[in-house]
Enzyme design. Structure first.
Site, short mmCIF file in Angstrom:
data_model
loop_
_atom_site.label_atom_id
_atom_site.label_comp_id
_atom_site.label_asym_id
_atom_site.label_seq_id
_atom_site.Cartn_x
_atom_site.Cartn_y
_atom_site.Cartn_z
N SER A 143 31.23 -35.32 -11.77
CA SER A 143 31.19 -35.71 -13.33
C SER A 143 29.92 -35.38 -14.04
CB SER A 143 30.86 -37.40 -13.40
OG SER A 143 30.65 -37.87 -14.82
N TYR A 157 26.83 -45.25 -11.21
CA TYR A 157 27.88 -44.25 -11.14
C TYR A 157 27.52 -42.84 -11.39
CZ TYR A 157 32.18 -41.55 -13.30
OH TYR A 157 33.12 -40.40 -13.46
#
Ligand code: NDP
Length: 245
Positions: A143, A157
């Site tokens: 990501s 995350y």
């Protein structure tokens, strides 16, 4: 003999688009899902309708025993594993670290990091040319958060994806000599159900140079290239697909 590709979380969002695109390339598509059986059935039906081949395998990749069972199911297929797309991922609600439970942080790492490590280990032991495999390709869906750190939102995350970037670099070097390429894609904001905060995608649009949110298919197209022979000299790459962000 089938050439098998496993897509973790291949039933929804980005994973769904990857499953459908790879199915067009004559691979046998193993779609792993955790809970949402209806969407998994819908994807496999669409693949079969378009003349593709594949199967569904339910497994929670945050649990080692499930991963072992998942790969035992793959071993029953008349074919060889040539690809693993480590796509399954979880994102919890927005919070700063001061208010984040350790339980939540561990839960995020269980799927995003340890699940990816464990699936990759099983895949390498089947794809390695030293172990009667054909070689292959591992693609990690990281990501853009690994670069920003996502302060006050989901630093857990973002850090899990930072681990995936480092994992990609190290593993690419480790398995190059046994015929396996390892790469990561770092998507920016993509239109999927992972974004649960209301209006989140509308709010971030203006921060993106292209002024729009990405579509799952725009990630899937890169996966198709990375897994193909056209990317035969590409390994250890971290590819940003984020509208210029
Ligand atoms: P979605 O929430 O739409 O889908 C998540 C998928 O992962 C589902 O198929 C879900 O299965 C599966 N999954 C989650 N946990 C597990 C688990 N423990 N075991 C097996 N499967 C699991 O997310 P996206 O499609 O948006 O995300 C896919 C990947 O892309 C993730 O790794 C995410 O971090 C990454 N990403 C997404 C971005 C975005 O903006 N959308 C941006 C950057 C990266 P089920 O349906 O059965 O629950």
């Amino acid at each position: 003999m089938e050439k098998i590709i496993l897509i973790t979380g291949g039933n929804r969002g980005i994973g769904r688009a990857i499953s459908l695109e790879l199915a067009k390339k004559d691979y046998f598509i193993c779609i792993n899902y955790r809970n949402d059986e209806n969407s998994a059935i819908e994807v496999i039906n669409e693949i079969h309708l378009n003349g593709g081949t594949g199967s569904l395998i339910k497994a929670d990749i945050s649990k080692e025993e499930d991963i072992i069972k998942l790969f035992k199911e793959i071993d029953k297929i008349d074919g060889k594993l040539v690809g693993l797309i480590n796509n399954a991922g979880v994102l919890e609600a927005q919070s700063d670290l001061a208010n984040m439970s350790l339980e939540r942080i561990k839960k995020t790492f269980d799927t995003n990091v340890f699940g990816t490590f464990a699936c990759s280990k099983e895949a390498i032991n089947r794809m390695s040319i030293n172990q009667n495999g054909l070689g292959g390709s591992i693609i990690n869906i990281s990501s853009g958060a690994s670069k920003s750190g996502s302060p006050n939102q989901y630093i857990d995350y973002a850090s899990s994806k930072g681990a995936i970037d480092t994992f990609t670099i190290g593993l690419a070097k480790e398995v190059a000599s046994v015929g396996i390429r390892v790469n990561a894609i770092r998507p920016g904001f993509i239109k999927t159900e992972i974004h649960k905060t209301p209006n989140r995608l509308d709010d971030v649009k203006k921060l993106i140079p292209m002024q729009r949110i990405g579509e799952p298919i725009e990630i899937a197209k890169a996966v198709v290239w990375l897994i193909s022979e056209e990317a035969s000299y590409t390994s250890g790459a971290l590819i940003d697909i984020a509208g210029g962000k």
